[in-house]
Each structure stands twice: as C-alpha cells, then as structure tokens.
Scaffold this active site. Structure first.
Site, PDB file in Angstrom:
ATOM      1  N   ASN A  46       0.810  -1.072  -0.104  1.00  0.00           N
ATOM      2  CA  ASN A  46       0.113  -0.094  -0.004  1.00  0.00           C
ATOM      3  C   ASN A  46       0.826   1.090  -0.060  1.00  0.00           C
ATOM      4  O   ASN A  46       1.954   1.182   0.486  1.00  0.00           O
ATOM      5  CB  ASN A  46      -0.952   0.096   1.081  1.00  0.00           C
ATOM      6  CG  ASN A  46      -0.448  -0.193   2.601  1.00  0.00           C
ATOM      7  OD1 ASN A  46       0.482  -0.904   2.851  1.00  0.00           O
ATOM      8  ND2 ASN A  46      -0.865   0.527   3.509  1.00  0.00           N
ATOM      9  N   GLU A  59      -2.940  -4.727  -3.141  1.00  0.00           N
ATOM     10  CA  GLU A  59      -3.412  -5.528  -4.298  1.00  0.00           C
ATOM     11  C   GLU A  59      -3.506  -5.015  -5.488  1.00  0.00           C
ATOM     12  O   GLU A  59      -3.194  -5.442  -6.484  1.00  0.00           O
ATOM     13  CB  GLU A  59      -4.763  -6.111  -3.832  1.00  0.00           C
ATOM     14  CG  GLU A  59      -5.108  -6.837  -2.354  1.00  0.00           C
ATOM     15  CD  GLU A  59      -5.325  -5.835  -1.377  1.00  0.00           C
ATOM     16  OE1 GLU A  59      -4.487  -4.930  -1.161  1.00  0.00           O
ATOM     17  OE2 GLU A  59      -6.155  -6.278  -0.673  1.00  0.00           O
TER      18      GLU A  59
HETATM   19  N1  THU Z   1      -5.501  -1.561   2.232  1.00  0.00           N
HETATM   20  C1  THU Z   1      -4.603  -2.242   1.532  1.00  0.00           C
HETATM   21  O1  THU Z   1      -3.614  -2.273   0.851  1.00  0.00           O
HETATM   22  N2  THU Z   1      -5.359  -3.454   1.037  1.00  0.00           N
HETATM   23  C2  THU Z   1      -6.487  -3.653   1.387  1.00  0.00           C
HETATM   24  O2  THU Z   1      -7.331  -4.400   0.814  1.00  0.00           O
HETATM   25  C3  THU Z   1      -7.112  -2.886   2.613  1.00  0.00           C
HETATM   26  C4  THU Z   1      -6.430  -1.610   2.984  1.00  0.00           C
HETATM   27  C5  THU Z   1      -4.462  -0.335   2.929  1.00  0.00           C
HETATM   28  C6  THU Z   1      -5.057   1.050   2.488  1.00  0.00           C
HETATM   29  C7  THU Z   1      -4.338   2.053   3.593  1.00  0.00           C
HETATM   30  O3  THU Z   1      -3.030   2.421   3.132  1.00  0.00           O
HETATM   31  C8  THU Z   1      -4.346   1.117   4.807  1.00  0.00           C
HETATM   32  O4  THU Z   1      -4.417  -0.105   4.322  1.00  0.00           O
HETATM   33  C9  THU Z   1      -5.287   1.134   5.762  1.00  0.00           C
HETATM   34  O5  THU Z   1      -6.679   1.337   5.179  1.00  0.00           O
END
Ligand code: THU
Length: 136
Positions: A46, A59
């Site tokens: 992320n 993802e």
């Molecule tokens: N996040 C992801 O990377 N994948 C997901 O499916 C759920 C949420 C990240 C986005 C954000 O940077 C952090 O997790 C908190 O929501």
C-alpha cells in the site's frame, strides 16, 4: 488449486513486500504477491498519500504493475497486512475496490490467500469473496 509449496512461497513474498509499505497515516502495512499465469510473481504494497484518497492498496499496486507490463492472466494473490512493523496477527481481506479490480482480470476460480504467516492462512476463490460481482 495451488500446492502448499506455492502458497508458502507466495506468503513469504507478501510478508517481505509488506516491509515496503508506505503507510505514514494509518500505520497499517499491507503486502501482496500476485501469481500470474506465466509463473511470474508481481508484488505490491500500500502507498498512502497526505490527501488520503490517492492511496493505493497493495493488491491494486500488484495488479497494476502486472497489467502495465502486458500481463493479464492470474492464478492467485496472497495478501498480508496489519498495524505497525511487527508480524501481522490477523487476516487482511481485500477492500471492495480491490475486489472489483480483481474481478476485471481474474476468473471466478482465482485463489485469494489471506495469510497471517506460513502456518496460519485461509484460501478463498474470487467467486466466494465476490458473489454476484459486476462484470460487463
Ligand atoms: N489497504 C490495502 O492495502 N489493502 C486492502 O485491501 C485494505 C486496505 C491499505 C490502504 C491503507 O493504506 C491502509 O491499508 C489502511 O486502510
């Protein structure tokens, strides 16, 4: 169906990739490992932003890296995430936006591995996580 050996390898890759997460706002770090039909593994983490909405999930980072290189056939993705820098203690299911992006490129039997560690994981199909999904 993926073999246990393949699942373990994806878990190792997703956990390693999680260390690259850029998450100064939520401190929630996510790593993903996407297995393509050609055998290549595309990683993602992320990437947050001070304006919040430009944030990209792990993802989608992995899917967009692959698609941008001309790869559009996928077998499975492993996702691992949790707060802080310590190892995750719970599962991190994909958000709705990422599920819709997976739906764009993946078949209903695409496998989604939610992993805490090598021993503790769950495997779902895309069809199970997105029943009655929208496709054109
Ligand atoms: N996040 C992801 O990377 N994948 C997901 O499916 C759920 C949420 C990240 C986005 C954000 O940077 C952090 O997790 C908190 O929501």
């Amino acid at each position: 169906m993926l073999e246990k050996r393949e699942i373990r390898s994806l878990i190792d890759t997703a956990l390693a990739q999680r260390k690259s997460a850029y998450a100064p706002y939520s401190d929630f770090r996510v790593g993903a490992a996407l297995l393509a039909g050609n055998g290549e593994v595309y990683t993602g983490c992320n990437i947050e932003n001070s304006a919040y909405s430009p944030t990209n999930c792990a993802e989608r980072t992995a899917v967009f890296k692959a698609v941008s290189e001309g790869v559009r056939e996928f077998r499975a993705i492993c996702i691992t995430g949790g707060p802080g820098e310590e190892e995750p203690s719970d599962f991190c299911p994909p958000c709705g936006v990422c599920r819709q992006v997976l739906l764009e490129f993946c078949d209903p039997d695409f496998e989604i591995i939610l992993a805490v560690n090598r021993e503790h994981y769950q495997v779902y199909t895309l069809d199970e996580l997105v029943p009655a999904g929208f496709r054109l």
